[in-house]
Motif scaffolding. Structure first.
Motif, PDB file in Angstrom:
ATOM      1  N   ALA A 342      42.764  45.708  38.191  1.00  0.00           N
ATOM      2  CA  ALA A 342      43.735  46.426  37.363  1.00  0.00           C
ATOM      3  C   ALA A 342      44.634  45.463  36.588  1.00  0.00           C
ATOM      4  O   ALA A 342      45.291  45.858  35.622  1.00  0.00           O
ATOM      5  N   SER A 343      44.656  44.190  37.017  1.00  0.00           N
ATOM      6  CA  SER A 343      45.596  43.233  36.402  1.00  0.00           C
ATOM      7  C   SER A 343      45.076  42.676  35.070  1.00  0.00           C
ATOM      8  O   SER A 343      45.798  41.959  34.382  1.00  0.00           O
ATOM      9  N   TRP A 344      43.865  43.002  34.694  1.00  0.00           N
ATOM     10  CA  TRP A 344      43.312  42.452  33.461  1.00  0.00           C
ATOM     11  C   TRP A 344      44.120  42.888  32.246  1.00  0.00           C
ATOM     12  O   TRP A 344      44.637  44.008  32.191  1.00  0.00           O
ATOM     13  N   LEU A 345      44.176  41.980  31.258  1.00  0.00           N
ATOM     14  CA  LEU A 345      44.896  42.286  30.020  1.00  0.00           C
ATOM     15  C   LEU A 345      44.156  43.370  29.237  1.00  0.00           C
ATOM     16  O   LEU A 345      42.948  43.558  29.404  1.00  0.00           O
ATOM     17  N   ASP A 346      44.931  44.053  28.372  1.00  0.00           N
ATOM     18  CA  ASP A 346      44.397  45.164  27.585  1.00  0.00           C
ATOM     19  C   ASP A 346      43.144  44.753  26.807  1.00  0.00           C
ATOM     20  O   ASP A 346      42.139  45.464  26.796  1.00  0.00           O
ATOM     21  N   ARG A 347      43.199  43.561  26.172  1.00  0.00           N
ATOM     22  CA  ARG A 347      42.082  43.123  25.331  1.00  0.00           C
ATOM     23  C   ARG A 347      40.811  42.912  26.177  1.00  0.00           C
ATOM     24  O   ARG A 347      39.713  43.239  25.752  1.00  0.00           O
ATOM     25  N   LYS A 348      41.016  42.371  27.377  1.00  0.00           N
ATOM     26  CA  LYS A 348      39.883  42.118  28.248  1.00  0.00           C
ATOM     27  C   LYS A 348      39.261  43.442  28.718  1.00  0.00           C
ATOM     28  O   LYS A 348      38.032  43.578  28.795  1.00  0.00           O
ATOM     29  N   GLN A 349      40.140  44.416  29.015  1.00  0.00           N
ATOM     30  CA  GLN A 349      39.641  45.733  29.439  1.00  0.00           C
ATOM     31  C   GLN A 349      38.807  46.381  28.332  1.00  0.00           C
ATOM     32  O   GLN A 349      37.751  46.955  28.591  1.00  0.00           O
ATOM     33  N   LEU A 350      39.298  46.249  27.091  1.00  0.00           N
ATOM     34  CA  LEU A 350      38.577  46.833  25.956  1.00  0.00           C
ATOM     35  C   LEU A 350      37.212  46.165  25.805  1.00  0.00           C
ATOM     36  O   LEU A 350      36.191  46.834  25.571  1.00  0.00           O
ATOM     37  N   TYR A 351      37.197  44.841  25.962  1.00  0.00           N
ATOM     38  CA  TYR A 351      35.958  44.076  25.841  1.00  0.00           C
ATOM     39  C   TYR A 351      34.944  44.525  26.911  1.00  0.00           C
ATOM     40  O   TYR A 351      33.782  44.796  26.615  1.00  0.00           O
ATOM     41  N   VAL A 352      35.443  44.636  28.156  1.00  0.00           N
ATOM     42  CA  VAL A 352      34.563  45.043  29.266  1.00  0.00           C
ATOM     43  C   VAL A 352      34.045  46.471  29.039  1.00  0.00           C
ATOM     44  O   VAL A 352      32.865  46.764  29.279  1.00  0.00           O
ATOM     45  N   ALA A 353      34.929  47.353  28.555  1.00  0.00           N
ATOM     46  CA  ALA A 353      34.522  48.748  28.317  1.00  0.00           C
ATOM     47  C   ALA A 353      33.404  48.798  27.282  1.00  0.00           C
ATOM     48  O   ALA A 353      32.439  49.562  27.418  1.00  0.00           O
ATOM     49  N   ARG A 354      33.519  47.958  26.230  1.00  0.00           N
ATOM     50  CA  ARG A 354      32.489  47.975  25.176  1.00  0.00           C
ATOM     51  C   ARG A 354      31.164  47.411  25.687  1.00  0.00           C
ATOM     52  O   ARG A 354      30.100  47.966  25.406  1.00  0.00           O
ATOM     53  N   ILE A 355      31.263  46.317  26.437  1.00  0.00           N
ATOM     54  CA  ILE A 355      30.030  45.737  26.994  1.00  0.00           C
ATOM     55  C   ILE A 355      29.364  46.750  27.944  1.00  0.00           C
ATOM     56  O   ILE A 355      28.155  46.950  27.923  1.00  0.00           O
ATOM     57  N   SER A 356      30.224  47.425  28.771  1.00  0.00           N
ATOM     58  CA  SER A 356      29.677  48.422  29.710  1.00  0.00           C
ATOM     59  C   SER A 356      28.987  49.550  28.956  1.00  0.00           C
ATOM     60  O   SER A 356      27.952  50.055  29.400  1.00  0.00           O
ATOM     61  N   THR A 357      29.571  49.968  27.820  1.00  0.00           N
ATOM     62  CA  THR A 357      28.961  51.065  27.053  1.00  0.00           C
ATOM     63  C   THR A 357      27.530  50.688  26.658  1.00  0.00           C
ATOM     64  O   THR A 357      26.602  51.497  26.807  1.00  0.00           O
ATOM     65  N   ILE A 358      27.361  49.438  26.180  1.00  0.00           N
ATOM     66  CA  ILE A 358      26.019  49.008  25.755  1.00  0.00           C
ATOM     67  C   ILE A 358      25.074  48.964  26.966  1.00  0.00           C
ATOM     68  O   ILE A 358      23.953  49.482  26.912  1.00  0.00           O
ATOM     69  N   LEU A 359      25.560  48.351  28.062  1.00  0.00           N
ATOM     70  CA  LEU A 359      24.701  48.219  29.248  1.00  0.00           C
ATOM     71  C   LEU A 359      24.319  49.589  29.812  1.00  0.00           C
ATOM     72  O   LEU A 359      23.173  49.823  30.192  1.00  0.00           O
ATOM     73  N   PHE A 360      25.298  50.514  29.853  1.00  0.00           N
ATOM     74  CA  PHE A 360      25.016  51.849  30.386  1.00  0.00           C
ATOM     75  C   PHE A 360      24.053  52.607  29.467  1.00  0.00           C
ATOM     76  O   PHE A 360      23.231  53.398  29.929  1.00  0.00           O
ATOM     77  N   ALA A 361      24.196  52.379  28.148  1.00  0.00           N
ATOM     78  CA  ALA A 361      23.288  53.059  27.208  1.00  0.00           C
ATOM     79  C   ALA A 361      21.853  52.576  27.438  1.00  0.00           C
ATOM     80  O   ALA A 361      20.914  53.382  27.456  1.00  0.00           O
ATOM     81  N   ILE A 362      21.693  51.257  27.624  1.00  0.00           N
ATOM     82  CA  ILE A 362      20.343  50.718  27.871  1.00  0.00           C
ATOM     83  C   ILE A 362      19.803  51.284  29.185  1.00  0.00           C
ATOM     84  O   ILE A 362      18.652  51.733  29.269  1.00  0.00           O
ATOM     85  N   THR A 363      20.678  51.293  30.229  1.00  0.00           N
ATOM     86  CA  THR A 363      20.251  51.842  31.529  1.00  0.00           C
ATOM     87  C   THR A 363      19.852  53.310  31.384  1.00  0.00           C
ATOM     88  O   THR A 363      18.824  53.739  31.938  1.00  0.00           O
ATOM     89  N   ALA A 364      20.674  54.088  30.650  1.00  0.00           N
ATOM     90  CA  ALA A 364      20.383  55.522  30.475  1.00  0.00           C
ATOM     91  C   ALA A 364      19.045  55.708  29.759  1.00  0.00           C
ATOM     92  O   ALA A 364      18.245  56.571  30.139  1.00  0.00           O
ATOM     93  N   ALA A 365      18.793  54.880  28.724  1.00  0.00           N
ATOM     94  CA  ALA A 365      17.533  54.999  27.982  1.00  0.00           C
ATOM     95  C   ALA A 365      16.341  54.657  28.896  1.00  0.00           C
ATOM     96  O   ALA A 365      15.308  55.330  28.859  1.00  0.00           O
TER      97      ALA A 365
END
Lengths: 459, 41
Positions: A342-365
């Motif tokens: 939870a201590s991660w900075l806002d920018r880092k959280q946004l970065y992780v969320a975007r990377i996760s979106t791509i990874l989850f999309a590939i996993t879902a496909a």
């Protein structure tokens, strides 16, 4: 499926416009913007995006296929979902807005039951969303590959890829905006199918009689416990799943959340009736069909003129994409907030969320290429979610006293019991039995955990 | 009067009206959220 050139142009144009729209509205100002649209979504957009999220292939193609066989018999069962959405709107959704700084259900569970409950909720949320997105990827891929004649793997990746563009760039705000457009397209084309099918009816008295006979025959052969089980599934299965909870958290106010949910519940009655009507019309117009699952597409092919058929096929893709993008956005937000520090900075959280979106999309496909049928897949998701997360979540939202150990054991008990019923095929893996077993275990876990925590404190 | 006649004629109209309201609202939402004064940092 042989399509007119105008239909192919409509399909191509829609995907191009949607991609352009996604790129146009890609601006995101921080993680709060990405996760909960800065809690600024107005009432009507809460309503539209919620409808866009819940109208998936199951609630359109699946329901029409059922109504084709049983008329209006299952309408009261489906309306249990409408009742659930209205009740959530009245009692639960506005309460989610009362947790400041909370972006996920894991955050709500954290404030009631502590960090272990938060991580477990995050884990279940991510698993549910990605699994659900995989099931939808397959459903959308099958529709697209049938419509334009491309191979299933390519169709699955196209369907998932277009949705990812705006889920990735603009976050929830883009998802909500595109859902508004997609929901509009879905409404117009589904309405057009029923309206044009009505032109093929020569005697409405005969149609009424046929619908009544179909419904009455199905009613007589239905078993009471089976109907009750299905009612339970529709009443609990999708309650406050992460994408719906995100809308409640992103609403501009408690009132917007409440009215948005209640309107969405009321609208679902109209939608289900429309789909049931389409099924009854298909039965009369098409006669016997070898694969009832695609009966809505067959009806559209039979009654819609060129151009409108293309729009209808686009609407089917929209139905899949709008639900899928909501799930991918919810999964990435849950991953970032519930399973990362939870201590991660806002920018880092946004970065992780975007990377996760791509990874989850590939996993879902990838999952989409191996997923079971749409209904089976959805039932598995429902029967895990309802007993695992709902009891402790609802308990805490209604403001009752909570215990950390009780909450954690409730989640674990519910998940293990319902998972065991499905994995070991107890009672033929019946999802309703899985939910009932899970709810009982969840209750037992809560009682044991609460008592254990009291004894621990006294000692 | 036939129940299905009412459903077949009324439901598409209701859907169309809701679609128009939703699309108009979406346009306003996009304008305010992405291009309005509050969208600036």
């Amino acid at each position: 499926m042989a399509l007119h050139r105008i239909d192919l142009v409509v399909i191509g144009l829609y995907f191009a416009l949607l991609t352009a729209f996604g790129l146009l509205i890609r601006r995101t100002r921080g993680f709060e913007d990405f996760a909960v649209a800065r809690r600024s979504v107005p009432t009507l957009m809460v309503f539209a995006s919620l409808c866009g999220a819940y109208i998936g292939p199951g609630y359109s193609l699946g329901f029409t296929a059922k109504a084709y066989g049983v008329g209006f018999m299952l309408l009261p069962v489906w309306m249990c979902f409408s009742l659930q959405t209205c009740l959530v709107g009245i009692w639960l959704a506005p309460r989610l807005r009362r947790f400041p700084g909370v972006y996920t259900l894991g955050g709500v569970m954290m404030s009631a039951y502590g960090p272990t409950a938060k991580q477990l909720t995050g884990l279940v949320s991510v698993g549910l969303c990605v699994g659900f997105a995989g099931v939808l990827a397959r459903a959308g891929g099958v529709i697209l590959s049938d419509a334009v004649g491309i191979s299933l793997p390519i169709a699955v990746f196209v369907i998932t890829g277009v949705g990812v563009i705006y889920a990735l760039t603009g976050g929830l705000k883009s998802v909500v905006a595109t859902e508004g457009i997609q929901f509009g397209v879905v409404l117009v084309s589904a309405g057009a199918v029923v309206a044009f099918a009505g032109r093929h009816i020569t005697s409405y008295a005969a149609l009424d009689h046929s619908a009544f006979t179909l419904t009455a025959t199905a009613w007589k052969s239905a078993s009471g416990p089976e109907l009750l089980g299905m009612m339970l599934l529709f009443l609990m299965g999708e309650t406050l799943i992460p994408p719906y909870a995100n809308r409640a958290l992103a609403a501009a106010s408690e009132g917007a959340s409440k009215i948005g949910f209640v309107f969405a519940g009321i609208f679902s009655v109209i939608w289900f009736t429309l789909m049931a009507t389409a099924g009854v019309l298909a039965n009369t117009i098409l006669g016997h069909v070898s694969q009832p699952d695609g009966v809505l597409i067959l009806l559209a092919q039979a009654v819609l003129p060129a151009g409108l058929l293309g729009l209808f096929l686009v609407a089917l893709a929209a139905i899949v994409m709008s639900t899928q993008e909501s799930l991918l956005n919810a999964a990435s937000v849950c991953m970032t907030r519930d399973l990362m520090p939870a201590s991660w900075l806002d920018r880092k959280q946004l970065y992780v969320a975007r990377i996760s979106t791509i990874l989850f999309a590939i996993t879902a496909a990838m999952l989409g290429l191996r997923a079971p049928g749409i209904i089976d897949g959805l039932l598995i998701c429902y029967s895990i979610w309802a007993p695992t997360i709902l009891p402790p979540l609802i308990w805490s939202l209604l403001g009752f006293r909570t215990s950390q150990m009780g909450g954690t054991l409730s989640i674990l008990g519910g998940g293990l019991a319902s998972g065991s019923v499905l994995v070991f095929h107890v009672a033929s893996g019946n999802p309703a039995i899985a939910i009932l077993a899970g709810l009982s275990a969840s209750l037992l876990g809560a009682i044991i955990g609460t008592l254990a925590q009291r004894l621990w404190r006294r000692a | 009067m036939s129940i299905l006649w009412i459903l077949i004629h009324c439901l598409p109209v209701i859907c169309f009206v809701i679609a128009v309201i939703v699309v108009v609202q979406t346009v306003f939402f996009v304008r305010n959220a992405f291009f309005g004064p509050t969208s600036q940092r």
